[in-house]
Write an enzyme that holds these catalytic residues in place. Structure first.
Site, mmCIF file in Angstrom:
data_model
loop_
_atom_site.group_PDB
_atom_site.id
_atom_site.type_symbol
_atom_site.label_atom_id
_atom_site.label_comp_id
_atom_site.label_asym_id
_atom_site.label_seq_id
_atom_site.Cartn_x
_atom_site.Cartn_y
_atom_site.Cartn_z
ATOM 1 N N VAL A 1 1.289 5.361 4.912
ATOM 2 C CA VAL A 1 1.089 3.802 5.822
ATOM 3 C C VAL A 1 1.624 2.495 6.343
ATOM 4 C CG1 VAL A 1 -1.066 2.130 6.367
ATOM 5 C CG2 VAL A 1 -1.898 3.436 5.020
ATOM 6 N N GLY A 2 2.851 2.651 5.123
ATOM 7 C CA GLY A 2 3.644 1.150 5.121
ATOM 8 C C GLY A 2 4.776 1.736 6.757
ATOM 9 N N GLU B 1 5.966 -3.786 0.848
ATOM 10 C CA GLU B 1 6.068 -3.076 -0.742
ATOM 11 C C GLU B 1 5.089 -1.660 -0.636
ATOM 12 O OE1 GLU B 1 4.993 -2.212 -4.368
ATOM 13 O OE2 GLU B 1 3.910 -4.156 -4.401
ATOM 14 N N GLY C 1 0.942 -1.465 0.236
ATOM 15 C CA GLY C 1 -0.017 0.330 -0.191
ATOM 16 C C GLY C 1 0.340 0.867 -0.130
ATOM 17 N N SER C 2 0.254 2.285 0.737
ATOM 18 C CA SER C 2 0.866 3.272 0.347
ATOM 19 C C SER C 2 2.392 3.707 1.532
ATOM 20 C CB SER C 2 0.191 4.901 0.963
ATOM 21 O OG SER C 2 -0.162 4.541 2.198
ATOM 22 N N THR C 3 3.154 4.465 0.940
ATOM 23 C CA THR C 3 4.140 4.466 1.639
ATOM 24 C C THR C 3 4.167 5.303 3.778
ATOM 25 O OG1 THR C 3 5.848 5.112 -0.272
ATOM 26 C CG2 THR C 3 6.596 5.751 2.175
ATOM 27 N N CYS D 1 1.263 0.037 -8.531
ATOM 28 C CA CYS D 1 2.545 0.994 -7.998
ATOM 29 C C CYS D 1 3.913 1.285 -9.006
ATOM 30 C CB CYS D 1 3.034 0.167 -6.379
ATOM 31 S SG CYS D 1 3.143 -1.137 -6.839
#
Length: 482
Positions: A232-233, A250, A228-230, A284
């Site tokens: 949130v990661g 990822e 998902g998004s950076t 992505c």
């Protein structure tokens, strides 16, 4: 394929209606309601995690059962191919071309994972006759939480779930509720039909606003796999890190597509069109910045725009459609804001897209400054940015000038030089004379920098989803220095 339970969570072998609020799953093309889903709450999440914790030990000790279940689940996908592709179109806005690609990736993942079911156990580090027997054991992590996005909902879920199960782990999975079926309960139905034991695989239809951080701070979760998004990661990494939980993350990308001075222009344009506009750019790995040597720049733009204008857009169930809908109104608003900001900044718009319902046709910005907000933003849309480079060296420097490092591509006629450049680009994946959207089950898939950590693919995923343990057995009497 039975669709009657697709709007329910799957916990400990049972289809369960959620205890929280109701969510409407929409068709992104026409906003029609596909289903209403009652979302799972924290208590139900706790039940799923407990079921996974109680079931994985027995599952890990039965390699033949794991093979049987994986083969049966693969057969489910083969037998229901047409229905799955139709569901991908209706729920995720996937065109026929994109759905076929995603479906193929899924089958490849099953095939690759079936090759390492027997990797659990031990291997000798010393000869069996040695005074000290030395071995390493490979054991499953235990309970793996899997969190996946809306864009490739089936594959980006199963690329964690299948190898995790193959290696004896249990899984608690939460897909994006926008694609509740293709990224969630469809997968539960496949494994339930395949005969997976209760508790080994659980699917939660819920939102993080309801369950909070449970899937990455719960003491029974041993490993977190997130795509998902950076932003949130980074949050997941921070929370999981406090508990010393390992993660595979990822995250976002800002993929450069670099056209060097000696590139074949026609081939480069063809690749750029595919890598930019497949699934409306909602990948992505999508091409985010097109960086072209000044000698080819004007001609590239002319050919690229001409091709972009030809792409058919509209209903994703039409097999000729290339540009389908954006997943949600919220995402459309975000994209339109990016476009407007770029216009306000005076960036040249060489092809202005049109919004037709929830479909956004291709938009092309040219003469873009590589350091501009537009160029440094992951666009996740059919919006292309074209950047001029005054030399090959300048093109490579611009390509590396980003906080992200997922996928990238280079076009050149000198393959040896291209490979040398590729090995030094600051991205986890680089493709010479190809576009950026690629997956190979036998290659290390993943990014660097703010695009994440960890690697998918065989055999690399084996190290991610298992623990190594060193065991020695002193077979003869030994003496010690004191």
């Amino acid at each position: 394929m039975d669709t009657k339970n697709l709007n329910k969570s799957f916990i400990n072998g049972n289809w369960v209606e959620g205890n929280d609020k109701t969510y409407q799953v929409l068709n992104p093309y026409d906003n029609s309601v596909l289903s209403e889903v009652k979302l799972a709450d924290k208590t139900q999440t706790e039940s799923a995690i407990e079921a996974a914790r109680n079931s994985y030990q027995s599952w890990s000790e039965q390699p033949e059962l794991r093979k049987q279940v994986l083969n049966n689940a693969k057969k489910f996908f083969i037998d229901n191919k047409d229905a799955i592709i139709e569901l991908l179109a209706k729920e995720s806005g996937s065109t026929y071309i994109k759905s076929q690609i995603e479906y193929t990736f899924v089958l490849n993942c099953f095939d690759a994972s079936l090759t390492f079911v027997d990797e659990l156990g031990y291997k000798n580090l010393s000869e069996p006759s040695a005074d000290k027997l030395s071995r390493y054991y490979r054991k499953p992590k235990g309970v793996i939480s899997s969190i996946s996005p809306f864009n490739f909902p089936t594959f980006l879920s199963l690329r964690t779930i299948i190898p995790a199960l193959a290696l004896g782990n249990s899984v608690v999975h939460k897909g994006d509720v926008q694609t509740a079926f293709t990224g969630g309960t469809l997968l539960a139905q496949a494994f339930a039909t395949a005969g997976i034991p209760n508790g080994v695989f659980n699917v939660l239809l819920t939102k993080s606003s309801i369950i909070g951080d449970m899937l990455f701070n719960h003491p029974s979760i041993n490993f977190v796999s997130f795509t998902g998004s950076t932003n949130v990661g980074q949050h997941i990494g921070e929370v999981a890190g406090k508990h010393l939980k390992q993660t595979a993350l990822e995250l976002g990308g800002n993929g450069p597509f670099v056209v060097l001075r000696d590139a074949n222009l026609e081939d480069a344009v063809n690749a750029a069109i595919f890598g930019k506009f497949i699934h409306q750019g909602q990948i992505c790995m999508s091409i985010n910045r097109i960086i072209v040597h000044e000698n080819l720049y004007d001609e590239f733009i002319d050919k690229f725009i001409a091709r972009a204008k030809e792409l058919k857009y509209g209903d994703p169930t039409d097999k000729e459609t290339v540009i389908g809908p954006i997943i949600s109104q919220q995402q459309l608003d975000k994209i339109n804001s990016v476009i407007q900001n770029a216009k306000d900044a005076g960036i040249n718009i060489a092809l202005e897209g049109q919004q037709v319902g929830n479909v956004l046709t291709p938009t092309v910005f040219t003469d873009v400054d590589n350091r501009s907000e537009l160029a440094q933003t992951e666009l996740f849309s059919p919006v292309a940015t074209v950047i001029k480079a005054n030399s090959d060296e300048d093109a490579i420097a611009k390509a590396n000038d980003t906080e992200y490092g997922l996928s990238s591509a280079i076009f050149t006629s000198d393959l040896e030089r291209g490979e040398k450049i590729a090995s030094n680009l600051e991205f986890g994946m680089v493709h010479v004379n190809d576009q950026t959207v690629a997956s190979d089950e036998y290659a290390p898939f993943g990014g660097i920098k703010n695009s994440g950590i960890g690697r998918f693919g065989t055999p690399f995923i084996i190290d991610e989803f298992t623990e190594l343990k060193w065991v020695t057995v002193q077979q003869t009497k030994t003496s010690y220095p004191f």
